[in-house]
Design an enzyme around this catalytic site. Structure first.
Site, PDB file in Angstrom:
ATOM      1  N   PHE A 219       0.852  -1.188   0.000  1.00 46.28           N
ATOM      2  CA  PHE A 219       0.000   0.000   0.000  1.00 46.28           C
ATOM      3  C   PHE A 219       0.889   1.240   0.000  1.00 46.28           C
ATOM      4  O   PHE A 219       1.814   1.351   0.814  1.00 46.28           O
ATOM      5  CB  PHE A 219      -0.908  -0.002   1.227  1.00 46.28           C
TER       6      PHE A 219
ATOM      7  N   ARG B 111     -12.445  -3.948  -7.386  1.00 44.48           N
ATOM      8  CA  ARG B 111     -12.262  -4.795  -6.204  1.00 44.48           C
ATOM      9  C   ARG B 111     -13.608  -5.148  -5.564  1.00 44.48           C
ATOM     10  O   ARG B 111     -14.498  -4.303  -5.455  1.00 44.48           O
ATOM     11  CB  ARG B 111     -11.429  -4.086  -5.135  1.00 44.48           C
TER      12      ARG B 111
ATOM     13  N   ASP C  81       2.156  -5.952   7.692  1.00 45.03           N
ATOM     14  CA  ASP C  81       0.953  -5.121   7.702  1.00 45.03           C
ATOM     15  C   ASP C  81      -0.237  -6.045   7.479  1.00 45.03           C
ATOM     16  O   ASP C  81      -0.360  -6.676   6.426  1.00 45.03           O
ATOM     17  CB  ASP C  81       1.048  -4.059   6.595  1.00 45.03           C
TER      18      ASP C  81
ATOM     19  N   TYR D 192     -10.851  -0.620  10.557  1.00 46.31           N
ATOM     20  CA  TYR D 192     -12.062  -0.120   9.900  1.00 46.31           C
ATOM     21  C   TYR D 192     -12.465  -0.947   8.681  1.00 46.31           C
ATOM     22  O   TYR D 192     -13.494  -0.674   8.063  1.00 46.31           O
ATOM     23  CB  TYR D 192     -11.910   1.353   9.494  1.00 46.31           C
ATOM     24  N   LYS D 193     -11.669  -1.961   8.352  1.00 43.73           N
ATOM     25  CA  LYS D 193     -12.019  -2.813   7.213  1.00 43.73           C
ATOM     26  C   LYS D 193     -12.844  -4.002   7.714  1.00 43.73           C
ATOM     27  O   LYS D 193     -14.015  -3.866   8.056  1.00 43.73           O
ATOM     28  CB  LYS D 193     -10.760  -3.251   6.482  1.00 43.73           C
TER      29      LYS D 193
END
Length: 396
Positions: free
Chosen positions: A112, A355, A183, A208-209
């Protein structure tokens, strides 16, 4: 329905198939009442005494233990707070101090970008004595050598869903004398993680995912227990101090994982996270993974049979991908905007990736079939070609 299906626990809009939980999880139904109670009964009535009476000061460690259970970390090795970018900075800086005779930070081109930006900023602050080296994801093994101080990788590629081998790469890094940092932003809550068995020195991630803690929810950092009393925090915030309320002039690192705290914890977001984690108390992660794979395969098969204009960008082997399915196509952004208008929400990542997060807590086979039908319509009827779907928005 499968044993992991918990859609009744989420506040989802009617007639929407939500396939973007890999970007932002939906609202758990219990969260508003929990936040209302924290605001009115704790903040409202206790005021500043809530730090002691309501246990706000202990939240980061207690909630860290709950997240730790989902990533295979022992109690006392995970603490919450700040953002994932801050945790990247902390972890990499601490890793470099563990290997002062080396100057390479190794990552991959699928990582990322924010992780890489934080590393670039850290290198700049340290006078250019270090170098960030990025290689293709499948070239990481070959790039690990005795010059590498830190290996920083995201287990699941945010674009394609490609999944790294945490055990093998950690072993390779440590065999070469490097520090391994994972990560877990696209791993925690997506499938069972066993960070302890990997042997990695540190891990970081967001909530938050797949953990459904809400936009801006706090991040976490894990430090292997044998290092926790010795690791040197680069961000020496007051809540990482051994005695914050002694207000000493000089910093003294806290005990164990407490030293990786930085600033004041976000009490409301932490409460939302703690409430969202209640859902996981009755979810078997192995069952969750099996159902995720089944739904992924259903989506991949249906799209392959009905939509010739897209190409699978995720690995074909489910063992090599996380809990998302990605397709590449030339008009992916416009197609995704059209799909959202039809009630199927995924997202787009440049340059050409559509996605879809597969989260069996609230996604069913019927939802996947609706998604296949809508994807087919968008492409086969060229709905994506309408002008309104080509105007780029701030968040894609």
């Amino acid at each position: 329905m499968p044993s992991v299906f918990r859609k009744h626990l989420f506040d989802l809009p009617e007639n929407v198939v939500y396939l973007d939980g890999n970007s932002l999880g939906p609202l758990p139904r219990a969260v508003p009442d929990r936040l209302n109670a924290v605001m009115r009964q704790e903040w409202g009535q206790m005021l500043v005494t809530g730090w002691n009476a309501a246990g706000w000061m202990e939240q980061p460690r207690k909630t860290g233990d709950r997240v730790g259970r989902l990533i295979g970390a022992p109690p006392g090795s995970v603490v919450m707070g700040d953002t994932l970018s801050i945790k990247v900075f902390q972890a990499v800086a601490a890793g470099l101090k563990l290997r002062p005779d080396r100057n390479i930070i190794l990552s991959d081109t699928g990582n990322f970008p924010s992780d890489l930006y934080m590393v670039e900023g850290l290198i700049g602050m340290m006078g250019g004595a270090y170098q960030l080296r990025t290689v293709a994801p499948d070239a990481v093994y070959a790039a690990i050598d005795e010059s590498v101080a830190v290996v920083l990788l995201t287990e699941v590629d945010y674009r394609t869903g490609r999944r790294h081998d945490t055990i093998g790469l950690t072993q390779a890094a440590q065999d070469a004398g490097a520090v391994m940092i994972w990560d877990l932003a696209h791993s925690a809550g997506a499938f069972a993680v066993d960070i302890s068995s990997s042997g990695a020195e540190m891990a970081i991630g967001c909530t938050y995912k797949y953990l459904n803690a809400g936009p801006g929810a706090p991040a976490f950092i894990y430090v292997r227990p044998d290092l926790a009393e010795h690791i040197e925090p680069a961000l020496s915030g007051w809540l990482g101090h051994r005695a914050p309320f002694a207000f000493a002039e000089r910093y003294q690192p806290g005990t164990g994982i407490e030293r990786m705290r930085v600033g004041t914890p976000p009490v409301l977001q932490m409460a939302a996270l703690d409430c969202a984690l209640d859902i996981w108390d009755c979810v078997d992660l192995e069952d969750l993974r099996a159902e995720s794979v089944r739904l992924q395969e259903r989506l991949i098969s249906g799209v392959a049979q009905n939509v010739p204009d897209v190409t699978l960008a995720s690995p074909g082997n489910p063992e090599l991908r996380g809990s998302q399915v990605s397709f590449s196509c030339e008009n992916g952004y416009a197609a995704m905007q059209a799909l959202i208008d039809l009630g199927v929400i995924g997202d787009f990542r440049a340059p050409d990736i559509m996605r879809f997060g597969i989260t069996p807590l609230y996604i069913s086979s019927d939802d996947i079939d609706i998604a296949i039908e809508c994807i087919s319509r968008v492409f086969n009827e060229r709905i994506w070609d309408r002008p309104q779907y080509h105007a780029r928005k701030a968040v894609t």
